[in-house]
Enzyme design. Structure first.
Site, PDB file in Angstrom:
ATOM      1  N   CYS A  46       0.828  -1.208   0.000  1.00  0.00           N
ATOM      2  CA  CYS A  46       0.000   0.000   0.000  1.00  0.00           C
ATOM      3  C   CYS A  46       0.857   1.251   0.000  1.00  0.00           C
ATOM      4  CB  CYS A  46      -0.947  -0.003   1.201  1.00  0.00           C
ATOM      5  SG  CYS A  46      -0.130  -0.042   2.812  1.00  0.00           S
ATOM      6  N   HIS A 416      -1.876   1.432   7.297  1.00  0.00           N
ATOM      7  CA  HIS A 416      -2.289   1.362   5.897  1.00  0.00           C
ATOM      8  C   HIS A 416      -2.229   2.757   5.293  1.00  0.00           C
ATOM      9  CE1 HIS A 416      -4.248  -0.121   2.326  1.00  0.00           C
ATOM     10  NE2 HIS A 416      -5.222   0.767   2.440  1.00  0.00           N
TER      11      HIS A 416
END
Length: 481
Positions: A46, A416
């Protein structure tokens, strides 16, 4: 029953073959209108996906890559072409900015990790990494790729050989003006390249040491301690970055010289040590500005902690107050075209980075109202800026527009990355700037509002400089010269 078993086996085989050939049906769906492709998460990638989405929203960076890779187009061997980071990165960014024809809803960026391994960067797709560190890896690798190219003009490059030689009169000192533009794309810096100036002044004799220049590809700003009842803004972080600091016990050559002139019979004296004031300024502001907000802090026990406080930022950013101005000599003031917009920036006096006077800087927090504290309602549209609200910056030279925001959710051990970015412009008007924002988390893409973007806890901010019509004309004139 046996027939049913055979039929079931055949159906399973057909389904498996379709999966191998075309992949899952959900991954082949067409992209919705107004959205951009997402990126497949290859494990813990990510950090890479969010950075690529942010870079793809910077048209100047994509344009530079197109010019940078122009000389590879003569190479017919595609296998060698894939070994270049610039080519791989350009293909990805063009696809993410909808400049290449693709109907895929999700793209695979594993090719970027493969080419970085050729550059001796071992980045695992299964370990959590940092998006800002990857940004430095990309920019430094692009610089290495540029430096590996031959700097001697090729004998068959007739265009370069026909260019007239530069005379000594055309060469200017760095403190008198900029050098003529370099026509070779291999020598041009990427649009994130900027320069910092470090200025030191003796507090005793006020002697200024030579200005030191350092390069940067992103501004890494620490978040100062919050004041209760006062919101933290991007201007607070920028002022904290350029705030002066005292450096003690520094040898001052001028104080030593003055002391030596006062002695008799040429007696030797010791070097005079005094306190200097060190000041940072931005010597060269880039076309694309990447701002990194440092959210790492350390506890009293030495454990890493993440700072979650919100730093207010705006869709537009004025950087004039942080710009260092090159001193203009009296002998050159009467020369035609000597004074340009780069040397008339407020916030500097005779080349010394000083704090603006009361006339230039309003009292209280009015200046801090510019970059980060004003309401989004002041921004009428993506193409206008209410400069009338700020008389002290009625005509800013260094005005930037927000293009993307990278946000990190989680703590220092796990989390994230997601990205807010502008939607690409319509093919009918490719030079326009879209007012539609998108929220992207790997392969998930949806529309977002500007209010949602400005309310996010930014980790990386991507701005692109907005040139006025007069500046556009001067840039075109320089290109023709």
């Amino acid at each position: 029953m046996k027939n049913w078993g055979v039929i079931g086996g055949v159906a399973a085989a057909v389904a498996a073959g379709m999966y191998v050939l075309w992949g899952p049906i959900t991954e082949r769906k067409r992209r919705r209108k107004g959205l951009v492709p997402g990126l497949l998460n290859l494990g813990n990638t990510c950090f890479m996906n969010s950075l690529l989405q942010g870079l793809s929203s910077c048209p100047s960076f994509i344009k530079w890559l197109e010019e940078f890779t122009a000389q590879y187009q003569t190479d017919q061997n595609q296998s060698t072409e894939r070994q270049y980071l610039s080519v791989t990165l350009l293909h990805l960014l063009r696809a993410l900015s909808c400049r290449e024809v693709t109907e895929d809803d999700v793209l695979d960026a594993s090719c970027l990790l493969e080419v970085l391994r050729l550059y001796r960067w071992q980045i695992s797709s299964f370990e959590e990494q940092d998006a800002h560190e990857l940004f430095h890896v990309l920019t430094s690798s692009l610089e290495d790729e540029r430096d590996r190219q031959p700097r001697v003009t090729h004998l068959f490059d007739v265009h370069s050989l026909e260019q007239p030689e530069i005379t000594q009169k055309q060469i200017r000192c760095r403190t008198r003006g900029s050098l003529p533009p370099v026509s070779n794309h291999w020598k041009s810096q990427h649009p994130f390249h900027g320069r910092l100036t470090s200025n030191m002044v003796c507090k005793h004799c006020e002697h200024q040491s030579p200005v030191r220049y350092d390069t940067f590809d992103s501004l890494s700003l620490s978040i100062p301690a919050a004041v209760w009842g006062r919101p933290m803004t991007l201007d607070h972080c920028l002022h904290h970055f350029i705030s002066s600091e005292s450096v003690k016990d520094v040898v001052c050559d001028n104080c030593t010289k003055i002391q030596a002139e006062g002695t008799l019979n040429g007696q030797s004296i010791e070097n005079q040590r005094t306190t200097f004031v060190k000041q940072l300024k931005l010597g060269k502001l880039p076309q694309c500005l990447c701002i990194h907000l440092q959210r790492l802090s350390w506890s009293n026990q030495g454990t890493p902690l993440k700072r979650h406080e919100h730093v207010q930022f705006n869709e537009f950013l004025i950087m004039d107050i942080y710009k260092y101005r090159i001193p203009v000599h009296k002998s050159s003031q009467n020369e035609p075209n000597q004074k340009n917009s780069e040397e008339t920036t407020p916030g500097a006096k005779d080349g010394i980075a000083v704090k603006p006077s009361d006339a230039e800087q309003p009292s209280g927090t009015k200046l801090l109202f510019m970059n980060g504290a004003c309401s989004s309602s002041f921004l009428m549209s993506s193409g206008t800026f209410p400069l009338a609200a700020f008389p002290e910056c009625s005509s800013p030279v260094y005005l930037y527009r927000l293009m993307a925001v990278v946000v990190h959710h989680g703590d220092m051990h796990s989390g994230h990355f997601v990205t807010y970015r502008r939607s690409p412009p319509s093919p009918k008007n490719p030079l326009s700037v879209s007012s539609q924002w998108l929220w992207i988390s790997d392969d998930s893409v949806r529309k977002a509002s500007l209010q949602e973007v400005l309310a996010s806890s930014a980790y990386l901010l991507f701005y692109e400089r907005v040139h006025s019509r007069v500046q556009h004309q001067s840039l075109e004139l320089r290109a023709e010269e």
